[in-house]
Scaffold this motif. Structure first.
Motif, PDB file in Angstrom:
ATOM      1  N   TRP A  90       9.020  44.121 -11.243  1.00  0.00           N
ATOM      2  CA  TRP A  90      10.103  45.366 -11.152  1.00  0.00           C
ATOM      3  C   TRP A  90      11.256  43.960 -11.104  1.00  0.00           C
ATOM      4  CZ3 TRP A  90      10.227  50.397 -11.813  1.00  0.00           C
ATOM      5  CH2 TRP A  90       9.353  50.764 -11.664  1.00  0.00           C
ATOM      6  N   ASN A  91      11.615  42.713 -11.092  1.00  0.00           N
ATOM      7  CA  ASN A  91      12.811  41.696 -11.021  1.00  0.00           C
ATOM      8  C   ASN A  91      13.187  42.121 -12.763  1.00  0.00           C
ATOM      9  OD1 ASN A  91      13.503  39.027 -12.185  1.00  0.00           O
ATOM     10  ND2 ASN A  91      13.960  39.009  -9.598  1.00  0.00           N
ATOM     11  N   MET A  92      14.844  42.696 -12.507  1.00  0.00           N
ATOM     12  CA  MET A  92      15.116  42.858 -14.308  1.00  0.00           C
ATOM     13  C   MET A  92      14.845  41.498 -14.517  1.00  0.00           C
ATOM     14  SD  MET A  92      16.179  44.661 -15.595  1.00  0.00           S
ATOM     15  CE  MET A  92      16.635  44.026 -17.643  1.00  0.00           C
ATOM     16  N   SER A  93      15.221  40.446 -14.373  1.00  0.00           N
ATOM     17  CA  SER A  93      15.504  38.862 -15.137  1.00  0.00           C
ATOM     18  C   SER A  93      13.912  38.548 -15.584  1.00  0.00           C
ATOM     19  CB  SER A  93      15.791  38.167 -14.131  1.00  0.00           C
ATOM     20  OG  SER A  93      15.511  36.631 -14.925  1.00  0.00           O
ATOM     21  N   ARG A  94      12.713  39.155 -14.874  1.00  0.00           N
ATOM     22  CA  ARG A  94      11.947  38.940 -15.501  1.00  0.00           C
ATOM     23  C   ARG A  94      10.569  39.782 -15.888  1.00  0.00           C
ATOM     24  NH1 ARG A  94      10.956  36.736 -10.018  1.00  0.00           N
ATOM     25  NH2 ARG A  94       8.770  39.043  -9.155  1.00  0.00           N
ATOM     26  N   SER A  95      11.895  40.722 -16.398  1.00  0.00           N
ATOM     27  CA  SER A  95      10.731  42.026 -17.082  1.00  0.00           C
ATOM     28  C   SER A  95      12.041  41.778 -18.374  1.00  0.00           C
ATOM     29  CB  SER A  95      11.912  42.999 -16.548  1.00  0.00           C
ATOM     30  OG  SER A  95      11.255  43.979 -15.026  1.00  0.00           O
ATOM     31  N   THR A  96      12.451  40.581 -18.703  1.00  0.00           N
ATOM     32  CA  THR A  96      12.900  40.394 -20.349  1.00  0.00           C
ATOM     33  C   THR A  96      12.152  39.656 -20.842  1.00  0.00           C
ATOM     34  OG1 THR A  96      13.977  38.688 -19.639  1.00  0.00           O
ATOM     35  CG2 THR A  96      15.382  40.896 -19.642  1.00  0.00           C
ATOM     36  N   VAL A  97      12.306  39.761 -22.257  1.00  0.00           N
ATOM     37  CA  VAL A  97      10.895  39.561 -23.571  1.00  0.00           C
ATOM     38  C   VAL A  97      12.307  38.789 -24.428  1.00  0.00           C
ATOM     39  CG1 VAL A  97      10.868  41.372 -24.658  1.00  0.00           C
ATOM     40  CG2 VAL A  97       9.074  39.287 -24.740  1.00  0.00           C
ATOM     41  N   LEU A  98      11.607  37.663 -24.748  1.00  0.00           N
ATOM     42  CA  LEU A  98      11.918  37.135 -26.185  1.00  0.00           C
ATOM     43  C   LEU A  98      11.122  36.568 -26.875  1.00  0.00           C
ATOM     44  CD1 LEU A  98      14.657  35.559 -27.733  1.00  0.00           C
ATOM     45  CD2 LEU A  98      14.287  33.433 -26.645  1.00  0.00           C
ATOM     46  N   TYR A  99      11.264  37.497 -28.564  1.00  0.00           N
ATOM     47  CA  TYR A  99      10.214  36.630 -29.085  1.00  0.00           C
ATOM     48  C   TYR A  99      11.351  35.902 -30.529  1.00  0.00           C
ATOM     49  CZ  TYR A  99       6.576  37.245 -32.948  1.00  0.00           C
ATOM     50  OH  TYR A  99       5.676  36.317 -33.945  1.00  0.00           O
ATOM     51  N   THR A 100      10.461  34.578 -30.322  1.00  0.00           N
ATOM     52  CA  THR A 100      11.958  33.344 -31.491  1.00  0.00           C
ATOM     53  C   THR A 100      10.970  32.437 -32.358  1.00  0.00           C
ATOM     54  OG1 THR A 100      13.505  32.430 -30.369  1.00  0.00           O
ATOM     55  CG2 THR A 100      11.807  32.143 -29.477  1.00  0.00           C
ATOM     56  N   CYS A 101      11.551  31.793 -32.686  1.00  0.00           N
ATOM     57  CA  CYS A 101      11.169  30.727 -33.357  1.00  0.00           C
ATOM     58  C   CYS A 101      12.508  29.749 -33.841  1.00  0.00           C
ATOM     59  CB  CYS A 101      10.207  30.948 -34.215  1.00  0.00           C
ATOM     60  SG  CYS A 101      10.399  31.372 -35.847  1.00  0.00           S
ATOM     61  N   ASN A 102      12.330  28.362 -33.748  1.00  0.00           N
ATOM     62  CA  ASN A 102      12.736  27.969 -34.255  1.00  0.00           C
ATOM     63  C   ASN A 102      12.760  27.150 -35.530  1.00  0.00           C
ATOM     64  OD1 ASN A 102      15.670  26.117 -34.944  1.00  0.00           O
ATOM     65  ND2 ASN A 102      15.032  25.372 -33.069  1.00  0.00           N
ATOM     66  N   TRP A 453      21.492  41.924 -17.406  1.00  0.00           N
ATOM     67  CA  TRP A 453      19.649  41.535 -17.466  1.00  0.00           C
ATOM     68  C   TRP A 453      19.573  40.123 -16.042  1.00  0.00           C
ATOM     69  CZ3 TRP A 453      18.603  40.279 -23.446  1.00  0.00           C
ATOM     70  CH2 TRP A 453      18.288  41.501 -24.447  1.00  0.00           C
ATOM     71  N   ASP A 454      20.206  40.054 -15.755  1.00  0.00           N
ATOM     72  CA  ASP A 454      20.230  38.832 -14.324  1.00  0.00           C
ATOM     73  C   ASP A 454      20.689  39.564 -13.263  1.00  0.00           C
ATOM     74  OD1 ASP A 454      19.431  36.607 -15.617  1.00  0.00           O
ATOM     75  OD2 ASP A 454      21.168  36.149 -16.497  1.00  0.00           O
ATOM     76  N   VAL A 455      20.376  40.741 -12.909  1.00  0.00           N
ATOM     77  CA  VAL A 455      20.984  41.188 -11.264  1.00  0.00           C
ATOM     78  C   VAL A 455      20.541  42.369 -10.628  1.00  0.00           C
ATOM     79  CG1 VAL A 455      22.069  43.331 -10.590  1.00  0.00           C
ATOM     80  CG2 VAL A 455      23.572  42.003 -12.718  1.00  0.00           C
ATOM     81  N   ASP A 456      20.128  41.526  -9.890  1.00  0.00           N
ATOM     82  CA  ASP A 456      19.299  42.328  -8.821  1.00  0.00           C
ATOM     83  C   ASP A 456      19.238  44.021  -7.881  1.00  0.00           C
ATOM     84  OD1 ASP A 456      17.699  42.534  -6.901  1.00  0.00           O
ATOM     85  OD2 ASP A 456      18.373  41.322  -4.678  1.00  0.00           O
ATOM     86  N   TYR A 457      18.546  44.757  -8.730  1.00  0.00           N
ATOM     87  CA  TYR A 457      18.652  45.219  -8.564  1.00  0.00           C
ATOM     88  C   TYR A 457      17.660  46.671  -7.200  1.00  0.00           C
ATOM     89  CZ  TYR A 457      20.683  46.005 -13.221  1.00  0.00           C
ATOM     90  OH  TYR A 457      21.859  45.725 -14.108  1.00  0.00           O
ATOM     91  N   GLY A 458      16.883  45.602  -7.012  1.00  0.00           N
ATOM     92  CA  GLY A 458      16.584  45.876  -5.524  1.00  0.00           C
ATOM     93  C   GLY A 458      15.314  46.217  -5.685  1.00  0.00           C
ATOM     94  N   GLY A 459      14.650  45.906  -6.784  1.00  0.00           N
ATOM     95  CA  GLY A 459      12.935  45.977  -7.332  1.00  0.00           C
ATOM     96  C   GLY A 459      12.380  47.178  -7.187  1.00  0.00           C
ATOM     97  N   GLU A 460      11.739  47.733  -6.997  1.00  0.00           N
ATOM     98  CA  GLU A 460      11.092  48.508  -7.758  1.00  0.00           C
ATOM     99  C   GLU A 460      11.315  50.050  -6.829  1.00  0.00           C
ATOM    100  OE1 GLU A 460       7.107  51.357  -7.762  1.00  0.00           O
ATOM    101  OE2 GLU A 460       6.667  49.836  -6.892  1.00  0.00           O
TER     102      GLU A 460
END
Length: 500
Positions: A90-102, A453-460
């Motif tokens: 439930w960590n906001m930062s770890r709940s983000t996703v990036l599908y990418t390629c360079n 996306w990097d704020v701590d909202y306190g978990g679940e």
């Protein structure tokens, strides 16, 4: 007595269907119809039997129907393998996703480690690996993943940090593990062949060339079906090697080197039993993916086999024509493909993996978004917004039976990404959900990342969202450190931090 007999008949159908169905289809179908008609007097059993028999007729070789999350669309509890087996975050930062390629080089590790999950496409670092002899796309994907994991390892028990691309039907011989099998005559049965191939003289016999475009003595030809839809090639290649916009996909500075055979998109033959074991246990699950230490996840498992041939290849129905496949051949191809994918799904989830196409949910999609190229604008009425959010704002939302990815577009404003997209996500997310970027295209540019996306909202969150009062069309959800709201009347959301 009749009811017991029907139960016995049902058991026989379930246990013997794989073996008997193909041999005696007309008789089998007649018995099925008779049993279903007879069971009309026993309505509850009849419904259950009819549904199972219907599934059996559509796909009699499907071994584990409950493992097929692809076909589970209602979010019911009968759907299995629709959620990862790892512990949720439930960590906001770890709940983000990036599908990418360079495609010009290796991807920025500094950007990658900011996301909970980063997924790498096969085109990553393309201008490096297309000029290797032979090409080494597979190794560079592994190297890219290891670079990210060295800086920011996965949290034990949670999601793998890095996921990598594999193709489920196209045998891309710029992957070393595929090239080694394709170039070895002992594995010729693992790949679909051109019909009536006779060597270089057959080059113009199909809708796609069987040989490379350069002149003798450097010409390479192959009797295995291959198209050139996204195949790396050298400048000067003919039209078959170009995309619709005239651009060659991955330019080799010299003659491209994919081993003994021409570079191309070949076709796995899933009907071959020895291939099936390698496909699951060596190609997909290997020491470069789920058996790697630390774990590298499977990411985008691309393409599929249809009754018209491979997806995203040469135009339909040229694959069928060029391989000389009959209607029965195509049914066999599709059934074998589906069977192997069901087997793969069950094993991957059991080993703590997942992949992008198993993420069935897309979130409520009530947030207004502008038009981006071919993607139309999204404007949801207040009535529709309230209807959708009420399905999420219940004690046990069905949407949470699926993993969810809330995709945003790189061209959206940072304010919309930060405030509105994050509010919609926090209001409705379940235990397995990500917010971020899906596939757009390769780019060396970094994606915008809002501070929310990097704020701590306190978990679940304490509970799912709720409507503030009957028919208010305003919905709210409480987190330990924030209160999130969405107003369907105004079409926007808010995040208010608590003063703790």
């Amino acid at each position: 007595l009749g009811h017991c007999t029907l139960h016995i008949a049902y058991f026989i159908f379930r246990t013997n269907s794989k073996m008997a169905y193909r041999r005696r289809r007309p008789q089998f179908d007649a018995v099925i119809a008779l049993v279903i008609r007879f069971t009309a007097l026993h309505s509850s059993f009849s419904v259950a039997l009819s549904k199972n028999v219907e599934a059996l007729v559509v796909n009699p070789t499907h071994e584990t129907p409950t493992s097929n999350c692809y076909n589970c669309t209602d979010g019911g509890s009968h759907c299995q393998n629709c959620l990862p087996s790892w512990a949720p975050t439930w960590n906001m930062s770890r709940s983000t996703v990036l599908y990418t390629c360079n495609d010009t080089g290796m991807h920025s590790v500094d950007e990658a480690i900011r996301y909970g999950v980063v997924v790498y496409d096969w085109s990553n670092a393309k201008q490096i690996w297309v000029n290797e002899h032979p090409m080494n796309d597979q190794e560079l994907l592994t190297k890219q993943a290891e670079m990210v994991l060295a800086r920011s390892p996965s949290i034990p028990g949670e999601q793998p940090r890095v996921w990598v691309y594999r193709n489920t039907i196209k045998a891309l011989n710029w992957y070393t593990s595929v090239r080694e099998k394709l170039d070895d005559s002992r594995y010729a049965g693992w790949f679909v062949r051109f019909a009536d191939y006779k060597g270089p003289e057959s080059n113009d016999s199909y809708h796609v060339p069987a040989c490379t475009w350069y002149n003798v003595p450097h010409t390479k030809c192959s009797g295995f079906y291959h198209d050139q839809a996204q195949t790396p090639n050298h400048l000067g290649a003919g039209p078959a090697y170009r995309r619709k916009n005239g651009v060659i996909d991955g330019v080799c500075s010299a003659q491209c080197d994919c081993g003994k055979n021409p570079c191309g998109e070949y076709t796995f033959d899933h009907r071959n039993n020895t291939f099936a074991d390698w496909f699951v246990n060596e190609y997909m699950i290997s020491n470069e993916t789920l058996l790697h230490e630390p774990t590298i996840g499977l990411g985008w498992l691309d393409d599929s086999m249809t009754l018209q041939g491979m997806t995203e290849g040469a135009p339909y129905p040229t694959w069928v024509q060029d391989t000389g496949s009959t209607a029965q051949d195509m049914r066999d191809h599709v059934a074998a493909y589906q069977r192997n994918m069901a087997r793969l799904r069950a094993k991957v989830v059991q080993l703590g993996g997942f992949w992008w196409q198993l993420i069935k949910g897309k979130g409520p999609q009530v947030r207004p978004t502008p038009r981006h190229g071919n993607i139309p604008a999204r404007n949801v009425s207040s009535d529709k917004c309230a209807e959708v959010l009420r399905s999420y704002c219940t004690p046990q939302p069905k949407a949470w039976n699926f993993a969810q990815v809330y995709e945003v577009h790189p061209k959206e404003s940072i304010d919309n990404l930060g405030k509105q997209a994050t509010a919609e996500f926090l209001l409705t997310r379940g235990a397995y959900a990500w917010l971020g970027y899906g596939w757009v295209q390769c780019s060396s540019d970094l994606r915008s990342r809002p501070q929310e996306w990097d704020v701590d909202y306190g978990g679940e969150a304490a509970a799912p969202c709720r409507e503030t009062r009957p028919n208010s069309r305003i919905f709210t959800r409480e987190y330990p450190k924030a209160v999130v709201s969405w107003d369907c009347n105004a079409g926007n959301g808010t995040i208010e931090m608590k003063h703790v």
